[in-house]
Scaffold this motif. Structure first.
Motif, PDB file in Angstrom:
ATOM      1  N   VAL A   1       6.361   7.020   5.371  1.00 44.36           N
ATOM      2  CA  VAL A   1       6.379   8.300   4.662  1.00 44.36           C
ATOM      3  C   VAL A   1       5.515   9.285   5.442  1.00 44.36           C
ATOM      4  N   GLN A   2       5.939  10.543   5.474  1.00 41.89           N
ATOM      5  CA  GLN A   2       5.154  11.601   6.108  1.00 41.89           C
ATOM      6  C   GLN A   2       4.579  12.492   5.021  1.00 41.89           C
ATOM      7  N   THR A   3       3.291  12.776   5.101  1.00 42.47           N
ATOM      8  CA  THR A   3       2.638  13.607   4.084  1.00 42.47           C
ATOM      9  C   THR A   3       2.994  15.074   4.301  1.00 42.47           C
ATOM     10  N   GLN A   4       2.651  15.897   3.316  1.00 42.77           N
ATOM     11  CA  GLN A   4       2.890  17.327   3.429  1.00 42.77           C
ATOM     12  C   GLN A   4       2.029  17.969   4.511  1.00 42.77           C
ATOM     13  N   LYS A   5       1.019  17.249   4.988  1.00 36.02           N
ATOM     14  CA  LYS A   5       0.166  17.726   6.079  1.00 36.02           C
ATOM     15  C   LYS A   5       0.603  17.184   7.444  1.00 36.02           C
ATOM     16  N   GLY A   6       1.712  16.447   7.460  1.00 39.19           N
ATOM     17  CA  GLY A   6       2.243  15.954   8.721  1.00 39.19           C
ATOM     18  C   GLY A   6       1.720  14.599   9.161  1.00 39.19           C
ATOM     19  N   GLU A   7       0.869  13.964   8.356  1.00 38.44           N
ATOM     20  CA  GLU A   7       0.367  12.633   8.703  1.00 38.44           C
ATOM     21  C   GLU A   7       1.420  11.575   8.362  1.00 38.44           C
ATOM     22  N   TRP A   8       1.336  10.446   9.038  1.00 43.17           N
ATOM     23  CA  TRP A   8       2.242   9.336   8.771  1.00 43.17           C
ATOM     24  C   TRP A   8       1.481   8.161   8.150  1.00 43.17           C
ATOM     25  N   TYR A   9       2.086   7.575   7.136  1.00 42.01           N
ATOM     26  CA  TYR A   9       1.580   6.356   6.501  1.00 42.01           C
ATOM     27  C   TYR A   9       2.736   5.390   6.313  1.00 42.01           C
ATOM     28  N   LEU A  10       2.392   4.126   6.145  1.00 39.75           N
ATOM     29  CA  LEU A  10       3.405   3.168   5.719  1.00 39.75           C
ATOM     30  C   LEU A  10       2.864   2.318   4.582  1.00 39.75           C
ATOM     31  N   VAL A  11       3.737   1.999   3.648  1.00 42.12           N
ATOM     32  CA  VAL A  11       3.412   1.033   2.606  1.00 42.12           C
ATOM     33  C   VAL A  11       4.006  -0.301   3.021  1.00 42.12           C
ATOM     34  N   HIS A  12       3.338  -1.375   2.645  1.00 38.95           N
ATOM     35  CA  HIS A  12       3.835  -2.690   3.055  1.00 38.95           C
ATOM     36  C   HIS A  12       3.401  -3.748   2.065  1.00 38.95           C
ATOM     37  N   LEU A  13       4.091  -4.849   2.125  1.00 41.21           N
ATOM     38  CA  LEU A  13       3.774  -6.035   1.335  1.00 41.21           C
ATOM     39  C   LEU A  13       2.562  -6.737   1.935  1.00 41.21           C
ATOM     40  N   CYS A  14       1.726  -7.325   1.065  1.00 45.93           N
ATOM     41  CA  CYS A  14       0.582  -8.123   1.537  1.00 45.93           C
ATOM     42  C   CYS A  14       0.204  -9.117   0.449  1.00 45.93           C
ATOM     43  N   SER A  15      -0.707 -10.023   0.784  1.00 52.61           N
ATOM     44  CA  SER A  15      -1.263 -10.965  -0.196  1.00 52.61           C
ATOM     45  C   SER A  15      -2.739 -11.173   0.080  1.00 52.61           C
ATOM     46  N   ARG A  16      -3.452 -11.583  -0.981  1.00 52.63           N
ATOM     47  CA  ARG A  16      -4.875 -11.912  -0.874  1.00 52.63           C
ATOM     48  C   ARG A  16      -5.073 -13.369  -1.290  1.00 52.63           C
ATOM     49  N   PRO A  17      -5.059 -14.293  -0.342  1.00 51.73           N
ATOM     50  CA  PRO A  17      -5.225 -15.708  -0.695  1.00 51.73           C
ATOM     51  C   PRO A  17      -6.667 -16.032  -1.072  1.00 51.73           C
ATOM     52  N   ASN A  18      -6.823 -17.112  -1.849  1.00 51.10           N
ATOM     53  CA  ASN A  18      -8.168 -17.600  -2.134  1.00 51.10           C
ATOM     54  C   ASN A  18      -8.636 -18.499  -0.987  1.00 51.10           C
ATOM     55  N   ALA A  19      -9.742 -19.168  -1.188  1.00 42.92           N
ATOM     56  CA  ALA A  19     -10.320 -19.984  -0.118  1.00 42.92           C
ATOM     57  C   ALA A  19      -9.401 -21.124   0.313  1.00 42.92           C
ATOM     58  N   ASN A  20      -8.489 -21.520  -0.564  1.00 39.56           N
ATOM     59  CA  ASN A  20      -7.544 -22.593  -0.253  1.00 39.56           C
ATOM     60  C   ASN A  20      -6.212 -22.078   0.272  1.00 39.56           C
ATOM     61  N   ARG A  21      -6.166 -20.795   0.623  1.00 36.39           N
ATOM     62  CA  ARG A  21      -4.949 -20.168   1.146  1.00 36.39           C
ATOM     63  C   ARG A  21      -3.833 -20.194   0.119  1.00 36.39           C
ATOM     64  N   LYS A  22      -4.183 -19.995  -1.142  1.00 34.53           N
ATOM     65  CA  LYS A  22      -3.205 -19.919  -2.224  1.00 34.53           C
ATOM     66  C   LYS A  22      -3.260 -18.520  -2.830  1.00 34.53           C
ATOM     67  N   CYS A  23      -2.085 -17.981  -3.167  1.00 27.81           N
ATOM     68  CA  CYS A  23      -1.992 -16.585  -3.617  1.00 27.81           C
ATOM     69  C   CYS A  23      -1.535 -16.531  -5.079  1.00 27.81           C
ATOM     70  N   VAL A  24      -2.499 -16.558  -5.984  1.00 24.54           N
ATOM     71  CA  VAL A  24      -2.177 -16.507  -7.408  1.00 24.54           C
ATOM     72  C   VAL A  24      -1.770 -15.099  -7.842  1.00 24.54           C
ATOM     73  N   LEU A  25      -2.168 -14.082  -7.085  1.00 21.81           N
ATOM     74  CA  LEU A  25      -1.815 -12.701  -7.432  1.00 21.81           C
ATOM     75  C   LEU A  25      -0.457 -12.298  -6.870  1.00 21.81           C
ATOM     76  N   GLY A  26       0.193 -13.208  -6.185  1.00 17.97           N
ATOM     77  CA  GLY A  26       1.505 -12.902  -5.644  1.00 17.97           C
ATOM     78  C   GLY A  26       1.417 -11.955  -4.462  1.00 17.97           C
ATOM     79  N   ARG A  27       2.522 -11.270  -4.197  1.00 19.93           N
ATOM     80  CA  ARG A  27       2.591 -10.323  -3.088  1.00 19.93           C
ATOM     81  C   ARG A  27       2.386  -8.917  -3.633  1.00 19.93           C
ATOM     82  N   GLU A  28       1.522  -8.162  -2.989  1.00 18.69           N
ATOM     83  CA  GLU A  28       1.084  -6.867  -3.499  1.00 18.69           C
ATOM     84  C   GLU A  28       1.487  -5.761  -2.521  1.00 18.69           C
ATOM     85  N   THR A  29       1.107  -4.521  -2.828  1.00 21.25           N
ATOM     86  CA  THR A  29       1.456  -3.392  -1.959  1.00 21.25           C
ATOM     87  C   THR A  29       0.205  -2.757  -1.383  1.00 21.25           C
TER      88      THR A  29
END
Length: 515
Positions: A245-273
């Motif tokens: 997406v391009q902002t009204q000021k001409g900057e570029w950003y992207l939204v993307h999928l991500c996850s935050r695993p716990n210490a055991n590399r398990k993601c109880v919060l699922g995939r986030e943005t």
């Protein structure tokens, strides 16, 4: 600085569009009703949830859809007059060449006020997006089942149908699982951005470009433009499936999928943005503004954009408005099919349907888990007439993996509390407590610890003194254990497997978050 993730807890596959000063994001909902979750922001940091676009069964029928099927990767766009939303209704996902994937489009002139009936597009693959060319023409872009590439086909918005023949314009970059395509015409180049590597820890985002819409597309030599640092375990992981997406000021950003695993590399919060700032290089490619290729947890604010007021969602709902708020979800069917505000004043009554492992009609009203330390609390009145009637609270990932903290009983008037665990579809009782005396209401609570790795199940007769019935790990409610695409939810629940119209009354729904 903007803190990632910007949309926490089960908000995967984001698509973003800007209309003047307003930004809108659509995310996947899979088997959860209503279909597609929408968010609005003016600063890309603070978001309000909007009504979902797919709220009628005539638009979306999820009955019988397997776990983690249903609505995949919606794409939201705007042509100056209408908002357009394309999405896939996945009916099966067994074997990469044998997915049953049906793509549809709906539209609206006001994103907050009602969407059209769907128009069928094709069934050749999933993750569709609409590309709006500068001359006004529109094209459907989607991956091809079997991960055989990305196809483009012209869409006639007057006739509301695809025309001409589809063309496979790119077979990916060799990283595998080429999906999530988005097409952009920037300057003299057509940029094709794709998710690759699969949606787990090898997930990444790649880019190709061409001077012609129909190719050939050359690969960015700096691919992947976005991925995750496997060494830094406390960093964002599974980064990919992005949209620009391009902002009204001409900057570029992207939204993307991500996850935050716990210490055991398990993601109880699922995939986030999450959100990343990007920049265009002198040779016309796009790079993260950080100079790296890993998703950052903090990024710069939008330039000269005023912060919008932050309205925090109400955590305790005592049903004053007598409506099911947009923060709630049900499984496959509208909650109105099993929930009533009118049958008892001041309460939400849930009529029992199938047991929670059903893919058809289930009485579960839930909210997604967005914090590691989280939970649910309610006061419930319920008088079971048989062992096949039960009601209480649920900690749920999918129909195969969940915990139920329920009250049940028999026709002799004996009642008990029970904690059920379903692990891979195997249901067992892990704790049971006989209730020595009958009383109208009982308080039930599920709460997790600071790391989200353990959950406690507690009850009270007076909301002051609480007794612990069981304690468990939360591993079975993670993407890694379930091999799923959603995330953990807390909900109120009732089943009546004999279909005697058994019901439970809930005084409130309180989502416990943080302290």
């Amino acid at each position: 600085m903007i803190q990632n993730p910007i949309l926490q807890g089960f908000c995967p596959d984001p698509s973003i569009v800007r209309v003047k000063e307003d930004y809108y994001i659509a995310v996947s909902t899979f088997e959860w009703w209503p279909g597609v979750r929408l968010f609005h922001s003016r600063d890309l940091e603070h978001f309000e949830q909007l009504p979902s676009p797919l709220t009628r069964v005539s638009q979306l029928n999820l009955m019988g859809n397997p776990d983690s099927c249903g609505v995949w990767a919606p794409d939201l766009s705007y042509d100056g007059e209408r908002f357009w939303l394309v999405f896939t209704d996945v009916k099966t996902r067994s074997g990469s060449r044998y997915y049953n994937t049906h793509n549809y489009v709906v539209w609206s002139k006001n994103i907050k006020e009602g969407w059209s009936e769907p128009v069928y597009l094709n069934s050749t693959g999933f993750d569709p997006s609409l590309f709006h060319e500068k001359d006004g023409k529109m094209y459907l872009v989607n991956m091809i089942n079997g991960f055989e590439g990305i196809q483009i086909q012209e869409f006639d918005k007057e006739q509301m149908c695809l025309i001409k023949e589809p063309v496979n314009v790119c077979r990916g970059t060799g990283r595998g699982f080429t999906e999530g395509p988005h097409l952009y015409h920037i300057g003299e180049w057509y940029y094709l951005m794709m998710a690759e590597g699969g949606t787990s820890y090898e997930h990444c985002e790649t880019m190709c470009r061409s001077r012609s819409l129909w190719g050939p597309y050359e690969e960015d030599p700096g691919n992947p433009i976005l991925t995750s640092d496997p060494v830094k375990t406390d960093a964002l992981q599974k980064c990919g499936h992005a949209d620009l997406v391009q902002t009204q000021k001409g900057e570029w950003y992207l939204v993307h999928l991500c996850s935050r695993p716990n210490a055991n590399r398990k993601c109880v919060l699922g995939r986030e943005t999450a959100l990343q700032k990007i920049m265009q290089t002198q040779d016309g490619w796009f790079r993260l503004a950080s100079g790296k290729r890993y998703g950052e947890q903090k990024i710069p604010d939008l330039k000269e954009i005023e912060k919008q007021p932050f309205v925090k969602l109400k955590l305790k709902d005592e049903w004053e408005e007598k409506t099911i708020g947009i923060c709630y979800n049900s499984l496959r069917i509208p909650a109105e099919r099993f929930a009533s505000f009118t049958d008892r004043e001041g309460y939400l009554r849930l009529y029992g349907k199938d047991f929670l492992n059903s893919h058809f009609e289930v009485s579960l009203l839930a909210r997604r888990q967005t914090k590691f330390k989280s939970g649910i609390c309610t006061c419930m009145e319920f008088q079971p007439e048989s062992e096949r009637q039960a009601a209480g609270v649920a900690y749920f990932y999918d129909s195969m993996n969940f915990y139920l903290f329920i009250k049940s009983g028999n026709h002799y008037g004996v009642a008990w509390l029970e904690v059920l665990e379903s692990d891979g579809g195997v249901v067992q009782t892990i704790a049971r407590r006989t209730l020595s005396e009958q009383q109208p209401g009982i308080f039930l609570k599920i709460q997790t610890d600071e790391s989200g790795e353990h959950a406690e199940f507690l009850y009270s007769r007076d909301d002051r003194v609480w007794e612990k019935v069981a304690e468990t790990k939360t591993d079975i409610l993670t993407d890694e254990h379930c091999v799923g695409f959603t995330g953990a939810h807390f909900g109120i629940y009732c089943h009546d497997m004999e279909q005697r119209k058994g019901y439970a009354d809930f005084q409130y729904f309180e989502l416990l978050e943080g302290e």
